[in-house]
Design an enzyme around this catalytic site. Sequence first.
Site, PDB file in Angstrom:
ATOM      1  N   ILE A  34       0.596   5.784   5.245  1.00 59.16           N
ATOM      2  CA  ILE A  34      -0.073   7.029   4.676  1.00 59.16           C
ATOM      3  C   ILE A  34      -1.347   6.940   5.215  1.00 59.16           C
ATOM      4  CG2 ILE A  34      -1.565   5.514   2.887  1.00 59.16           C
ATOM      5  CD1 ILE A  34      -1.046   7.757   1.132  1.00 59.16           C
ATOM      6  N   GLY A  99      -4.353 -10.742   5.829  1.00 58.68           N
ATOM      7  CA  GLY A  99      -4.752  -9.142   5.998  1.00 58.68           C
ATOM      8  C   GLY A  99      -4.350  -8.442   5.418  1.00 58.68           C
ATOM      9  N   HIS A 106       6.485  -6.469   2.614  1.00 59.20           N
ATOM     10  CA  HIS A 106       6.260  -5.277   2.892  1.00 59.20           C
ATOM     11  C   HIS A 106       6.496  -5.824   4.428  1.00 59.20           C
ATOM     12  CE1 HIS A 106       2.186  -5.098   1.692  1.00 59.20           C
ATOM     13  NE2 HIS A 106       1.667  -4.393   3.525  1.00 59.20           N
TER      14      HIS A 106
HETATM   15  P1  AMP Z   1      -1.088  -4.671   3.896  1.00 63.90           P
HETATM   16  O1  AMP Z   1      -0.906  -4.887   3.262  1.00 63.90           O
HETATM   17  O2  AMP Z   1      -2.376  -4.903   4.929  1.00 63.90           O
HETATM   18  O3  AMP Z   1      -0.134  -5.239   4.989  1.00 63.90           O
HETATM   19  O4  AMP Z   1      -1.134  -2.995   4.539  1.00 63.90           O
HETATM   20  C1  AMP Z   1      -0.241  -2.082   3.352  1.00 63.90           C
HETATM   21  C2  AMP Z   1      -0.082  -0.803   4.571  1.00 63.90           C
HETATM   22  O5  AMP Z   1       0.361  -0.038   3.055  1.00 63.90           O
HETATM   23  C3  AMP Z   1      -1.339   0.060   4.783  1.00 63.90           C
HETATM   24  O6  AMP Z   1      -1.355   0.148   6.407  1.00 63.90           O
HETATM   25  C4  AMP Z   1      -1.311   1.285   4.583  1.00 63.90           C
HETATM   26  O7  AMP Z   1      -1.751   2.405   4.980  1.00 63.90           O
HETATM   27  C5  AMP Z   1      -0.096   1.229   3.893  1.00 63.90           C
HETATM   28  N1  AMP Z   1      -0.218   2.242   2.389  1.00 63.90           N
HETATM   29  C6  AMP Z   1      -1.028   1.839   1.216  1.00 63.90           C
HETATM   30  N2  AMP Z   1      -0.728   2.734   0.459  1.00 63.90           N
HETATM   31  C7  AMP Z   1       0.160   3.396   0.804  1.00 63.90           C
HETATM   32  C8  AMP Z   1       0.828   4.522  -0.274  1.00 63.90           C
HETATM   33  N3  AMP Z   1       0.456   5.415  -0.895  1.00 63.90           N
HETATM   34  N4  AMP Z   1       1.924   4.884   1.055  1.00 63.90           N
HETATM   35  C9  AMP Z   1       1.837   4.542   2.265  1.00 63.90           C
HETATM   36  N5  AMP Z   1       1.776   3.731   2.411  1.00 63.90           N
HETATM   37  C10 AMP Z   1       0.706   3.207   2.315  1.00 63.90           C
END
Ligand code: AMP
Length: 119
Positions: A34, A99, A106
Site C-alpha cells: 500500500i 523493523g 511477509h
Molecule cells: P513491515 O512489517 O515493516 O515489513 O512492513 C509491512 C508492510 O505492509 C509495509 O510496507 C506497509 O506499507 C504494508 N501494508 C500494511 N498494510 C497494508 C495493506 N492493507 N495493504 C497492503 N500493504 C500493507
Amino acid sequence: MHTDPSCVFCKIVAGQIPSRKLYEDDEFLAFHDIAPWAPVHFLIIPKAHWVSMADLSPAQEAMMGRLMMLAPRLALEAGCRPGPEGGFRMVCNTGAEGGQEVLHLHWHVMGGPRPWARG
Ligand code: AMP
Ligand code: ZN
C-alpha cells in the site's frame, strides 16, 4: 490453518480488507504494498498466520522453499526486468528491531527502474 482474527494480513487473506492481488494459490497470497518504496513493490505472504521467520520450525521448511521459488516468477510478472541489469530485492523484516510492523510473516519484493522512493 493458523489465523489471527485481529491480524491485518489475515483479514486480507479472508477478503475482509481489500488488496491489489497479484497471485493466489492455496498456500500463498501476493499483493501490492500500500506504500511502495519502488516502482514494483509487492508482498508475498503464507495464508497461514506465522508471526515471522523466527516463528517457523522445520515443518515449514518446504513452505519457505516454495515461497522462494515463487518470488522470482512473480517479480518478472509484476514488471521487474530480468537480471543482471534488472533484478529485484527481497526483504523480510523480523521483529521490532528488524523493523517489522505487521506481525504476519511477509516478504517484500521490490524492483523496477531506479531511483526508488526509498531504499
Ligand atoms: P513491515 O512489517 O515493516 O515489513 O512492513 C509491512 C508492510 O505492509 C509495509 O510496507 C506497509 O506499507 C504494508 N501494508 C500494511 N498494510 C497494508 C495493506 N492493507 N495493504 C497492503 N500493504 C500493507
Ligand atoms: Zn495473520
